[in-house]
Design a protein around this motif. Structure first.
Motif, PDB file in Angstrom:
ATOM      1  N   LEU A 111       0.806  -1.294  -0.072  1.00 42.44           N
ATOM      2  CA  LEU A 111       0.087  -0.169  -0.118  1.00 42.44           C
ATOM      3  C   LEU A 111       0.912   1.214  -0.102  1.00 42.44           C
ATOM      4  CD1 LEU A 111      -2.771  -0.917   2.539  1.00 42.44           C
ATOM      5  CD2 LEU A 111      -2.883  -0.770   0.211  1.00 42.44           C
ATOM      6  N   LYS A 112       1.898   1.240   0.710  1.00 44.57           N
ATOM      7  CA  LYS A 112       2.804   2.442   0.883  1.00 44.57           C
ATOM      8  C   LYS A 112       3.388   2.728  -0.595  1.00 44.57           C
ATOM      9  CE  LYS A 112       5.104   5.394   3.461  1.00 44.57           C
ATOM     10  NZ  LYS A 112       4.369   6.459   3.989  1.00 44.57           N
ATOM     11  N   VAL A 113       3.960   1.698  -1.346  1.00 48.55           N
ATOM     12  CA  VAL A 113       4.842   2.185  -2.662  1.00 48.55           C
ATOM     13  C   VAL A 113       3.745   2.142  -3.810  1.00 48.55           C
ATOM     14  CG1 VAL A 113       6.774   0.892  -1.635  1.00 48.55           C
ATOM     15  CG2 VAL A 113       5.142  -0.457  -2.928  1.00 48.55           C
ATOM     16  N   SER A 114       2.701   1.560  -3.765  1.00 40.53           N
ATOM     17  CA  SER A 114       1.915   1.602  -4.793  1.00 40.53           C
ATOM     18  C   SER A 114       1.067   2.886  -5.118  1.00 40.53           C
ATOM     19  CB  SER A 114       0.776   0.485  -4.690  1.00 40.53           C
ATOM     20  OG  SER A 114      -0.017   0.405  -5.748  1.00 40.53           O
ATOM     21  N   THR A 115       0.729   3.341  -6.150  1.00 39.69           N
ATOM     22  CA  THR A 115       0.094   4.398  -6.652  1.00 39.69           C
ATOM     23  C   THR A 115      -1.333   4.097  -6.738  1.00 39.69           C
ATOM     24  OG1 THR A 115       0.508   4.053  -9.101  1.00 39.69           O
ATOM     25  CG2 THR A 115       1.991   5.396  -7.825  1.00 39.69           C
ATOM     26  N   TYR A 116      -1.770   2.721  -6.498  1.00 36.75           N
ATOM     27  CA  TYR A 116      -3.039   2.262  -6.707  1.00 36.75           C
ATOM     28  C   TYR A 116      -3.644   1.960  -5.412  1.00 36.75           C
ATOM     29  CZ  TYR A 116      -2.240   2.986 -11.711  1.00 36.75           C
ATOM     30  OH  TYR A 116      -1.800   3.151 -13.040  1.00 36.75           O
ATOM     31  N   SER A 117      -3.019   2.272  -4.238  1.00 36.01           N
ATOM     32  CA  SER A 117      -3.529   1.666  -2.980  1.00 36.01           C
ATOM     33  C   SER A 117      -5.006   1.606  -2.747  1.00 36.01           C
ATOM     34  CB  SER A 117      -2.853   2.387  -1.778  1.00 36.01           C
ATOM     35  OG  SER A 117      -3.152   3.840  -1.714  1.00 36.01           O
ATOM     36  N   GLU A 118      -5.765   2.758  -2.933  1.00 34.31           N
ATOM     37  CA  GLU A 118      -7.156   2.887  -2.899  1.00 34.31           C
ATOM     38  C   GLU A 118      -7.767   1.623  -3.541  1.00 34.31           C
ATOM     39  OE1 GLU A 118      -6.298   6.031  -5.941  1.00 34.31           O
ATOM     40  OE2 GLU A 118      -5.508   5.101  -4.188  1.00 34.31           O
ATOM     41  N   TRP A 119      -7.306   1.370  -4.654  1.00 30.07           N
ATOM     42  CA  TRP A 119      -7.744   0.185  -5.503  1.00 30.07           C
ATOM     43  C   TRP A 119      -7.667  -1.184  -5.119  1.00 30.07           C
ATOM     44  CZ3 TRP A 119     -11.840   1.411  -8.573  1.00 30.07           C
ATOM     45  CH2 TRP A 119     -11.866   2.718  -9.028  1.00 30.07           C
ATOM     46  N   ILE A 120      -6.401  -1.243  -4.580  1.00 31.13           N
ATOM     47  CA  ILE A 120      -5.955  -2.583  -4.058  1.00 31.13           C
ATOM     48  C   ILE A 120      -7.031  -2.905  -2.635  1.00 31.13           C
ATOM     49  CG2 ILE A 120      -4.027  -3.743  -2.385  1.00 31.13           C
ATOM     50  CD1 ILE A 120      -2.134  -2.095  -4.376  1.00 31.13           C
ATOM     51  N   VAL A 121      -7.098  -1.523  -1.943  1.00 29.00           N
ATOM     52  CA  VAL A 121      -8.113  -1.850  -0.756  1.00 29.00           C
ATOM     53  C   VAL A 121      -9.354  -2.136  -1.091  1.00 29.00           C
ATOM     54  CG1 VAL A 121      -8.971  -0.578   1.184  1.00 29.00           C
ATOM     55  CG2 VAL A 121      -6.615  -0.312   0.517  1.00 29.00           C
ATOM     56  N   ILE A 122      -9.843  -1.489  -2.067  1.00 23.93           N
ATOM     57  CA  ILE A 122     -11.455  -1.669  -2.732  1.00 23.93           C
ATOM     58  C   ILE A 122     -11.532  -3.158  -3.049  1.00 23.93           C
ATOM     59  CG2 ILE A 122     -12.986  -1.260  -4.259  1.00 23.93           C
ATOM     60  CD1 ILE A 122     -12.084   1.729  -3.980  1.00 23.93           C
ATOM     61  N   SER A 123     -10.463  -3.738  -3.847  1.00 20.79           N
ATOM     62  CA  SER A 123     -10.588  -5.050  -4.500  1.00 20.79           C
ATOM     63  C   SER A 123     -10.345  -5.865  -3.293  1.00 20.79           C
ATOM     64  CB  SER A 123      -9.236  -5.237  -5.355  1.00 20.79           C
ATOM     65  OG  SER A 123      -9.404  -4.211  -6.584  1.00 20.79           O
ATOM     66  N   LEU A 124      -9.488  -5.827  -2.270  1.00 19.55           N
ATOM     67  CA  LEU A 124      -9.428  -6.720  -1.291  1.00 19.55           C
ATOM     68  C   LEU A 124     -10.866  -6.742  -0.349  1.00 19.55           C
ATOM     69  CD1 LEU A 124      -7.921  -8.380   0.637  1.00 19.55           C
ATOM     70  CD2 LEU A 124      -7.290  -6.571   1.871  1.00 19.55           C
ATOM     71  N   TYR A 125     -11.586  -5.669  -0.557  1.00 14.35           N
ATOM     72  CA  TYR A 125     -12.752  -5.701   0.426  1.00 14.35           C
ATOM     73  C   TYR A 125     -13.804  -6.438  -0.468  1.00 14.35           C
ATOM     74  CZ  TYR A 125     -17.194  -3.729   1.783  1.00 14.35           C
ATOM     75  OH  TYR A 125     -18.481  -3.800   2.316  1.00 14.35           O
ATOM     76  N   PHE A 126     -13.972  -6.376  -1.808  1.00 20.26           N
ATOM     77  CA  PHE A 126     -14.694  -7.053  -2.767  1.00 20.26           C
ATOM     78  C   PHE A 126     -14.568  -8.549  -2.836  1.00 20.26           C
ATOM     79  CE2 PHE A 126     -16.063  -2.783  -4.238  1.00 20.26           C
ATOM     80  CZ  PHE A 126     -17.579  -3.100  -4.120  1.00 20.26           C
TER      81      PHE A 126
END
Length: 235
Positions: A111-126
């Motif tokens: 999450l720290k290094v990625s520029t798509y951290s919000e999408w990673i969190v959303i994907s993980l949630y779904f």
């Protein structure tokens, strides 16, 4: 005199007819009734099976098995819940806590290094939502099938299904985290917030994994050991 296999089956049918639906509770009552009937036969060998059964059943009073079932159900629920929480404690103890911390640090780093951290969190949630609903749907289908086909039902399995319902609460809490995370830019650069989100995400993943995978597997081992009939049913 000893009861025959046919008479034992009659005792199971008798308990079902008197509203004892869980097979593990039925087993305890059948064991009690069988011992009591055999004791009566030692005193009066000419006593027929049905009469001996009715005599023993009258000892339970006007409410039949209700009082006994409530007491034994409370005892078994306490025992089964203890087994379930034992697996939770084991999974979050050393050395597995080291694995939990390692998973948290890996997710935090991503999450720290990625520029798509919000999408990673959303994907993980779904993904977690999908996994949870799939498992709940699967368990619900199994329960309906057992009711329709009158397969043996186990109190331990019912308790596990209740823990499955608890997963909805876990997902709801995670949803709050996700909503806050995705609607505030300042959190994306806050190390403490990112660490907290990583830790909570890993805990949610582990809790769901324990509820839907670890505990059912351990429960199956326990039921097969305690009730040999369970293994026959699963074949």
């Amino acid at each position: 005199m000893k009861l025959t296999a046919s008479q034992i089956d009659q005792l199971f049918t008798f308990t079902r007819q008197h509203y004892v639906e869980w097979y593990d509770l039925q087993s305890e009552l059948v064991d009690h009734l069988a011992n009591a009937i055999e004791t009566q036969w030692q005193e009066n060998p000419k006593l027929i099976f049905d009469e001996a059964l009715n005599r023993e059943f009258k000892k339970f009073g006007v409410f039949g098995f209700m009082d006994v079932v409530e007491k034994r159900q409370a005892v078994l629920c306490k025992k089964y819940n203890g087994l379930v929480w034992q697996h939770f404690k084991i999974f979050f103890g050393i050395p597995k806590i080291v694995l939990t911390i390692a998973m948290m640090l890996v997710l935090y780093s991503i999450l720290k290094v990625s520029t798509y951290s919000e999408w990673i969190v959303i994907s993980l949630y779904f993904i977690l939502i999908g996994f949870t609903f799939y498992e709940l749907f699967k368990n619900n289908r199994i329960r309906k099938r057992k009711k329709q086909t009158q397969e043996k039902r186990w109190l331990f399995e019912e308790i596990i299904n209740q823990y499955g319902g608890f997963s909805g609460v876990v997902i709801f809490q995670f949803n709050i985290f996700v909503q806050i995370f995705n609607h505030s830019e300042k959190y994306l650069s806050n190390d403490y917030w990112m660490m907290g989100l990583s830790f909570f995400s890993v805990v949610v993943i582990l809790v769901l994994f324990i509820i839907f995978k670890i505990i059912p597997a351990k429960a199956e081992e326990y039921l097969q050991t305690t009730y040999p009939e369970y293994k026959v049913v699963k074949l």
